[in-house]
Write an enzyme that holds these catalytic residues in place. Sequence first.
Site, PDB file in Angstrom:
ATOM      1  CG  MET A 128     -24.611  -1.491   7.385  1.00 52.03           C
ATOM      2  SD  MET A 128     -25.222  -1.318   5.716  1.00 52.03           S
ATOM      3  CE  MET A 128     -26.103   0.222   5.785  1.00 52.03           C
TER       4      MET A 128
ATOM      5  CB  ALA B 124      -1.612  -9.819   3.206  1.00 52.59           C
TER       6      ALA B 124
ATOM      7  CG  ASP C 240      -5.836   4.258   8.032  1.00 53.23           C
ATOM      8  OD1 ASP C 240      -6.759   4.112   7.218  1.00 53.23           O
ATOM      9  OD2 ASP C 240      -4.650   3.984   7.795  1.00 53.23           O
TER      10      ASP C 240
ATOM     11  CG  ASP D 121      -1.955  -1.061   1.242  1.00 49.51           C
ATOM     12  OD1 ASP D 121      -2.127  -1.712   0.192  1.00 49.51           O
ATOM     13  OD2 ASP D 121      -2.618  -1.247   2.278  1.00 49.51           O
TER      14      ASP D 121
ATOM     15  N   GLY E 215     -22.844   0.566  11.753  1.00 51.34           N
ATOM     16  CA  GLY E 215     -22.696  -0.752  12.371  1.00 51.34           C
ATOM     17  C   GLY E 215     -22.722  -1.880  11.350  1.00 51.34           C
TER      18      GLY E 215
ATOM     19  CG  ASP F 151      -9.256  -6.382   4.678  1.00 49.08           C
ATOM     20  OD1 ASP F 151     -10.178  -6.771   3.942  1.00 49.08           O
ATOM     21  OD2 ASP F 151      -8.379  -5.583   4.301  1.00 49.08           O
TER      22      ASP F 151
END
Length: 318
Positions: free
Chosen positions: A224, A45, A249, A16, A228, A255
């Site tokens: 969402m 990952a 962030d 990234d 939530g 994930d």
Amino acid sequence: MNAVSKIVVVGSLNTDMVFHVSRLPVPGETLCACDANFSSGGKGANQAIAAARLGARVTILGKVGMDFQTDELMRNLNDAGVNTEHLIRDTGTSSGMAVVIVDDDGKNMIVVWPAANGGFSGADLLAQEPAIFDSDAVITQFEIPLDTVKQALRVAKEQDVLTVCNPAPAVAIGREFLEMVDILIPNETEASTLTGMNVATVADALQAGLRLRDMGVQRLVVTMGNQGAVYIGPEGQWHCPIFQVNSIDTTGAGDAFVAAFTVAWLKNPDPVNSLRYASAVGAFATTFAGAQLPSDCRKGVKKLLEREDITPTLVDRK
Ligand code: RIB
């Protein structure tokens, strides 16, 4: 079920390139970043590291290339205890890359270049399929070719292994595919793409969930963001509000949620506990920069669960 769950993540690894900006750009606009850095990511990952940090024994199947960051991608996985011995190295290309733009509120925009991930074929997966035979769950996403994802789901179903699919980035998929998924975990945008419905509210997400169940999915969770997450399955429908944290962030929060829901479900297939735990982990994942859970994450999640009296509410028992 084993004391330690065994999870195989079939998916992507990316480097990234992260830019921090005060606000997200609009089309045609050039912005100056306040900070920039490279960090390890990729939905596969990120999910593998999250599941390992949360206590599962994890193997990742996928493809990396050859570039200045590839060793770092592998090192991060190994540091978290993820088994990387089945990863294939393609010397003719680079590893996957993503440009991630994060604003002051923690919101992000992401563009992914698949590179080696795009070359992870169904044949590659079949060569590694014994890794799936001995697992309790397989987690997949869509940053590798869809045919490879299908192959992984097919192998898992043949072995009676739980299949979890995070359909990101979203593409429309048919019944044949959805019927191989035990637990589907889209966000609201992905749920919109899959159903053709506009999923903007919790009520919309519940409707989309019912539509997806009609389309062949057994159970699903729609995440969402600030609203939530909702669970829709044969046991009923629940909504879990968000855990209040100082969000820095949001990259990788989805994930972490997917991995946490899977880890919790394998311990005890209970929608309420799994939804609550995954919501806490997802919220915790927004409290630091970067897409991968740190080694002390379980402590942070425990604190959050103790501090916040949040319980999913039953919306409908059907
Ligand atoms: O889900 C977040 C991830 O999406 C980032 O790490 C980026 O690599 C993209 O895959």
